[in-house]
Design a protein around this motif. Sequence first.
Motif: not given
Length: 333
Positions: A25, A29, A323, A327, A330
């Motif tokens: 992940t 990103v 998460r 994000k 990011a």
Amino acid sequence: MTDRDVHLPVAAQPTIDSIADYARTAEDVGYDCAWLPETWGRDGVTVLSAMAERTETIDIGSSILNTYSRSPALLGQTAATLQELSDGRFRLGLGPSGPVVIENWHGVEFGNPLKRTRETVEIVREVLSGETVNYDGDDFELSGFRLRCDPPETTPPIEVTGMGPKAVELAGRFSDGWHGIMLTPEGMADRIEDIERGADLGDRDPDDVQVSAGVTCCALDDPEEARAITRQHIGFYIGGMGTFYRDALERQGYDEAPEIYDAWQEGDRERALELVDQNILDDLCAAGDPETVREQIERYEAVDGVDTIAVSFPRGADEEQIRQTMKAVAPEN
């Protein structure tokens, strides 16, 4: 422009797959490096191997492998192996950890952590050179052996942790990078002065030392929930992880740090968390709604000499909260 790294969660995760998925992940990103802690759960080397095989472009790093539970030569072998496995994407993060972990978990005397770290870095460099290692130090004496495999074409950087002025000065003298944690933006600026002084003593350019500011982040739609999780994290580290974090805060002018430590040690967790007030949270962390967290991170980016912001997460954050935060802050945002 500063880089943006991510420190994967320090708390226990369900599976190795879940940790490797965090790294994927982070790669998707736009993070520059995914750092993996090693505490008293899964060993870091095995998990870093899984991360290396399941990612393609993001750097992977150990933050940290301690300098007591593995010999310096083995750390050199490990760095060479992970550099090969990752196709040149590995970064070796080392540090002494603290006496609570080293003595109570590993059963090894903590000794002089600065000397131990310096000698470990010097030996690892010799191992990675591929030449025969002959080293005569205070803690270690090695002679007559060299890597049995080819050394890495590109030597992985060796980065260190350290909180006190002398530890950071030594990082400026001999490391490729320094990771600062539990520091306000003003505290980071003070420690960068230590890096510069150490680089000068080592006849080095301070720009050759990659400076990373670790920032505990929690960016949620419910800002109060984000702050509550982060407050518990700060309380635990000041009160329950030895005296390093307490002393680091006291150096930065937080007179309540010893009170937080004492309350936690006495089992009065409620009082300890009350003492972690909003000012401490705002000064040390980035917690709240996503926009607020991004603004708080900018304070660290504005510190002259900071090369990288390393996003980390409160130890009590669950997978969805991790998460969401990853994000929200990011690089692509």
